[in-house]
Design an enzyme around this catalytic site. Structure first.
Site, short mmCIF file in Angstrom:
data_model
loop_
_atom_site.label_atom_id
_atom_site.label_comp_id
_atom_site.label_asym_id
_atom_site.label_seq_id
_atom_site.Cartn_x
_atom_site.Cartn_y
_atom_site.Cartn_z
N LYS A 178 0.92 -1.67 -0.35
CA LYS A 178 -0.33 -0.23 -0.40
C LYS A 178 0.43 1.27 0.13
O LYS A 178 1.45 1.52 0.99
CB LYS A 178 -0.95 0.24 1.21
CG LYS A 178 -1.89 1.01 0.41
CD LYS A 178 -2.63 2.11 2.22
CE LYS A 178 -1.67 2.53 2.98
NZ LYS A 178 -1.63 4.16 2.10
N GLY A 231 6.73 5.04 8.37
CA GLY A 231 5.97 6.42 8.38
C GLY A 231 6.01 6.27 9.97
O GLY A 231 7.14 6.67 10.69
N SER A 232 4.94 7.17 10.27
CA SER A 232 4.94 8.01 11.76
C SER A 232 5.08 6.97 13.06
O SER A 232 4.49 5.74 13.12
CB SER A 232 4.21 9.15 12.18
OG SER A 232 3.17 8.42 11.98
N THR A 233 5.71 7.16 14.21
CA THR A 233 5.22 6.39 15.33
C THR A 233 4.43 6.67 15.24
O THR A 233 3.94 4.79 16.10
CB THR A 233 6.42 7.02 16.35
OG1 THR A 233 7.46 7.37 16.17
CG2 THR A 233 6.20 6.30 17.49
N GLY A 236 2.40 3.97 13.38
CA GLY A 236 2.80 2.79 13.88
C GLY A 236 2.33 2.17 14.66
O GLY A 236 1.71 0.73 15.18
N GLU A 254 9.68 0.85 10.62
CA GLU A 254 10.92 2.06 10.58
C GLU A 254 9.80 3.16 10.92
O GLU A 254 9.26 3.66 10.08
CB GLU A 254 11.54 1.60 8.74
CG GLU A 254 12.32 0.40 8.41
CD GLU A 254 14.07 0.95 9.25
OE1 GLU A 254 14.27 1.42 9.91
OE2 GLU A 254 14.13 -0.44 9.01
N CYS A 288 13.37 10.92 8.10
CA CYS A 288 12.84 10.63 9.40
C CYS A 288 14.17 10.82 9.83
O CYS A 288 14.38 10.76 11.16
CB CYS A 288 12.70 9.47 9.29
SG CYS A 288 14.15 8.31 8.02
N GLU A 382 9.22 15.55 15.26
CA GLU A 382 9.17 15.24 14.37
C GLU A 382 8.51 17.54 13.78
O GLU A 382 7.64 17.12 13.49
CB GLU A 382 8.80 14.73 13.53
CG GLU A 382 9.63 13.22 13.85
CD GLU A 382 9.61 12.17 12.08
OE1 GLU A 382 8.49 12.03 12.68
OE2 GLU A 382 10.91 12.02 11.58
P1 NAD Z 1 2.52 8.02 8.10
O1 NAD Z 1 2.63 7.02 9.28
O2 NAD Z 1 1.16 9.22 8.54
O3 NAD Z 1 1.99 6.96 7.25
C1 NAD Z 1 2.43 6.28 6.86
C2 NAD Z 1 2.16 5.67 5.99
O4 NAD Z 1 0.85 4.68 6.57
C3 NAD Z 1 1.06 5.58 4.72
O5 NAD Z 1 0.76 5.05 3.73
C4 NAD Z 1 -0.72 5.77 6.00
O6 NAD Z 1 -1.80 5.98 4.24
C5 NAD Z 1 -0.92 4.92 6.30
N1 NAD Z 1 -1.38 4.69 7.66
C6 NAD Z 1 -2.14 5.87 8.11
N2 NAD Z 1 -2.71 5.23 9.20
C7 NAD Z 1 -2.80 4.05 9.02
C8 NAD Z 1 -3.72 3.59 9.59
N3 NAD Z 1 -4.44 3.37 10.63
N4 NAD Z 1 -3.04 1.76 9.37
C9 NAD Z 1 -2.47 1.48 8.23
N5 NAD Z 1 -1.64 2.30 7.65
C10 NAD Z 1 -1.86 3.30 7.80
O7 NAD Z 1 3.90 9.03 7.81
P2 NAD Z 1 4.11 9.98 6.72
O8 NAD Z 1 3.73 10.79 6.61
O9 NAD Z 1 3.33 8.78 5.39
O10 NAD Z 1 5.68 9.89 6.57
C11 NAD Z 1 5.76 11.00 7.43
C12 NAD Z 1 6.31 9.12 8.96
O11 NAD Z 1 7.17 9.32 8.22
C13 NAD Z 1 7.43 9.93 9.83
O12 NAD Z 1 7.13 10.37 11.10
C14 NAD Z 1 8.75 9.63 9.16
O13 NAD Z 1 10.05 10.03 10.17
C15 NAD Z 1 9.02 8.56 8.97
N6 NAD Z 1 9.41 7.52 8.68
C16 NAD Z 1 10.24 6.80 8.66
C17 NAD Z 1 11.47 6.37 7.81
C18 NAD Z 1 12.46 5.48 8.62
O14 NAD Z 1 13.18 4.46 7.74
N7 NAD Z 1 12.49 5.43 9.62
C19 NAD Z 1 11.72 6.62 5.95
C20 NAD Z 1 10.63 7.74 6.51
C21 NAD Z 1 10.38 8.14 7.01
#
Ligand code: NAD
Length: 481
Positions: A178, A231-233, A236, A254, A288, A382
């Site tokens: 996704k 994605g975000s904590t 996560g 991650e 990140c 962040e």
């Molecule tokens: P996000 O958590 O908003 O979204 C990430 C993904 O999760 C998207 O595809 C989103 O549609 C999906 N998502 C959102 N809510 C969900 C749910 N309830 N159930 C399942 N999936 C869901 O994050 P973002 O805005 O896309 O990215 C930014 C964040 O990602 C920042 O916190 C950044 O630090 C982190 N990030 C981490 C790494 C790493 O390797 N550690 C790399 C890039 C980004």
């Protein structure tokens, strides 16, 4: 031709080897963050589309698992070559949909190298053996999970496409990816190339959609056995809860970061300034690992700040399609408003000494705050923008305490010429990666990448990613006399 009209951009879901509209025909619009014009209407996968994709991946699994690593790898080599042919098209699509300058586009190259590496790496999935139980030869085997779900962020979509799909497939799994609702287009083009490379139907399925709908359906799906998330904590946590409440699928995460960079008085200040400002400027600060907190020793603070500000402010803001541009807009209205709200809140605690809102579309200028209270929101959360706090310190103990006072633990760096201090400080920093006289975005391909504390679970890299996609089975063989 690289440039495409709206109706030439593929926006459908890729399920069981075919592009198709979503079951309820719902779409969402991708907007160019530079022109603020619509780019494409993308189909949003419903829960029933998620079911179809998981069923396709499940049906494709036995045959894919039973191929030799070399036979799986042949598809990867073809895909790498196709990505190479379409490199400019990927850069163009990413620029018009997420504002990433074409001059900084490295995702296609990362994807090519990653698929090429994992084309061969399947052979490393191996177990062990033991004669320690009398009358037995006992062995362990490493086996794929079956259907793996991959949920990714928007800041490097094609890179995540490769970093997650390649090791999962090399280990013999089949996948449902996704993509982020903020940047799905390059992954859809990736799916088109997967089909051209001849991957069997169902081995890879690519869905677009929002987190609370498509993402939630995938993370709670009973047919998914393992899930890798970037994605975000905050998200996560939700995914981990859905995984636990559904079928206890294994999860790898991650997550976010709040990277501290520590500059001691004996550091090469010019090099430290050059690297730290690049770290927080790349992708408009939307990474990140951006070193968003810098601690500089008070005795060299004035000199460091002057160097840092002159380099940081030389970023060229402009059209992401212009090769001279080095700093694009924030990736959309939501991100832009979010960064502005962090800046406004921080201004109540301390003054901006460089930059701020560019008052020009979604652009934020390279922004510096100094002397920020350690408990301010901007020190803890962040920002995901080209915004940095530069605070001073007096002693090593003091700066270590400040650097570690975070729920995050992804990356940290230390700048000093004193080897004893470098080693001492590296040991005590509570992060998955420590850079000594270097900082993010440096991530060598064979080094494990991942977070301590709230920054993640598990590690990704050439040598570590396969681990995440393999189960271990013990087979106990009694030997007849
Ligand atoms: P996000 O958590 O908003 O979204 C990430 C993904 O999760 C998207 O595809 C989103 O549609 C999906 N998502 C959102 N809510 C969900 C749910 N309830 N159930 C399942 N999936 C869901 O994050 P973002 O805005 O896309 O990215 C930014 C964040 O990602 C920042 O916190 C950044 O630090 C982190 N990030 C981490 C790494 C790493 O390797 N550690 C790399 C890039 C980004």
């Amino acid at each position: 031709m690289i440039e495409k009209t709206q109706d030439q951009i593929e926006t459908r879901l890729f399920i069981n080897g075919k592009f198709q509209s979503s079951s309820d025909a719902k779409t969402f619009t991708i907007t160019n963050p530079f022109t603020r014009e619509p780019v494409a209407d993308v189909f949003e996968a419903s829960a029933s589309d998620v079911d179809k994709a998981v069923a396709a991946a499940k049906a494709a699994f036995p045959a894919w698992r039973d191929l030799s690593p070399t036979d799986r790898g042949k598809y990867f080599h073809k895909l790498s070559a196709l990505i190479r042919e379409h490199e400019e098209e990927f850069a163009h699509l990413e620029a018009i949909s997420s504002g990433k300058p074409v001059s900084k586009y490295i995702d296609a190259n990362m994807a090519i190298e990653t698929f090429s590496y994992f084309a061969e790496a399947g052979w490393t999935a191996q177990g062990s053996s033991s004669w320690n139980t009398p009358g037995h030869l006992n062995i362990t085997s490493r086996e794929p999970y079956g259907v793996v779900a991959l949920i990714a962020s928007w800041n490097a979509p094609l890179a995540y496409f490769a970093i997650k799909i390649a090791p999962a497939l090399a280990a013999g799994n089949t996948v449902v990816l996704k993509t982020s609702e903020k940047a799905p287009l390059t992954c859809i083009l990736g799916a088109k190339l997967l089909a051209e490379a001849g991957f069997p139907p169902g081995v890879v399925n690519v869905l677009s959609g929002y987190g609370q709908t498509t993402g939630a359906a995938l993370s709670s799906h009973m047919g998914v056995r393992c899930l890798s998330f970037t994605g975000s904590t905050l998200t996560g946590r939700k995914i981990q809860a859905s995984a636990a409440m559904s079928n206890m699928k294994t999860v790898h995460m991650e997550l976010g970061g709040k990277t501290p960079a520590i500059v001691f008085p004996d550091a090469d200040l010019e090099a430290a300034a050059a690297q730290t400002q690049f770290s927080v400027q790349i992708l408009s600060g939307q990474t990140c690992i951006a070193n968003s907190r810098i601690y500089v020793h008070e005795s060299v603070a004035e000199k460091f700040l002057a160097l840092f500000k002159s380099m940081f402010s030389s970023a060229v803001l402009g059209d992401p399609l212009d090769k001279e541009t080095t700093l694009g807009p924030q990736t959309g209205k939501i991100q832009y408003e979010r960064v502005k709200s962090y800046i406004s809140a921080a201004e109540k605690e301390s003054a901006v000494t460089l930059g701020g809102d560019a008052n020009n579309g979604y652009f934020i200028k390279p922004t510096v705050f100094e002397n920020m209270p350690e408990d301010a929101q901007i020190m803890k959360e962040e920002v995901f923008g080209p915004v940095v706090v530069i605070n001073t310190f007096k002693t090593e103990d003091e700066v270590l305490q400040k650097a570690n006072d975070s729920e995050y633990g992804l990356y940290a760096s230390v700048f000093t010429k004193d080897i004893d201090r470098a080693v001492r400080v590296s040991k005590l920093l509570e992060t998955g990666t420590v850079g000594v006289n270097c900082t993010s975005p440096l991530m060598p391909k064979d080094m494990p990448f991942g977070g301590f504390k709230g920054s993640g679970i598990g590690r990704e890299s050439y040598l570590h990613s396969m681990e995440s996609y393999l189960e271990t089975k013990a087979v106990l063989i009694q030997i007849g006399s």
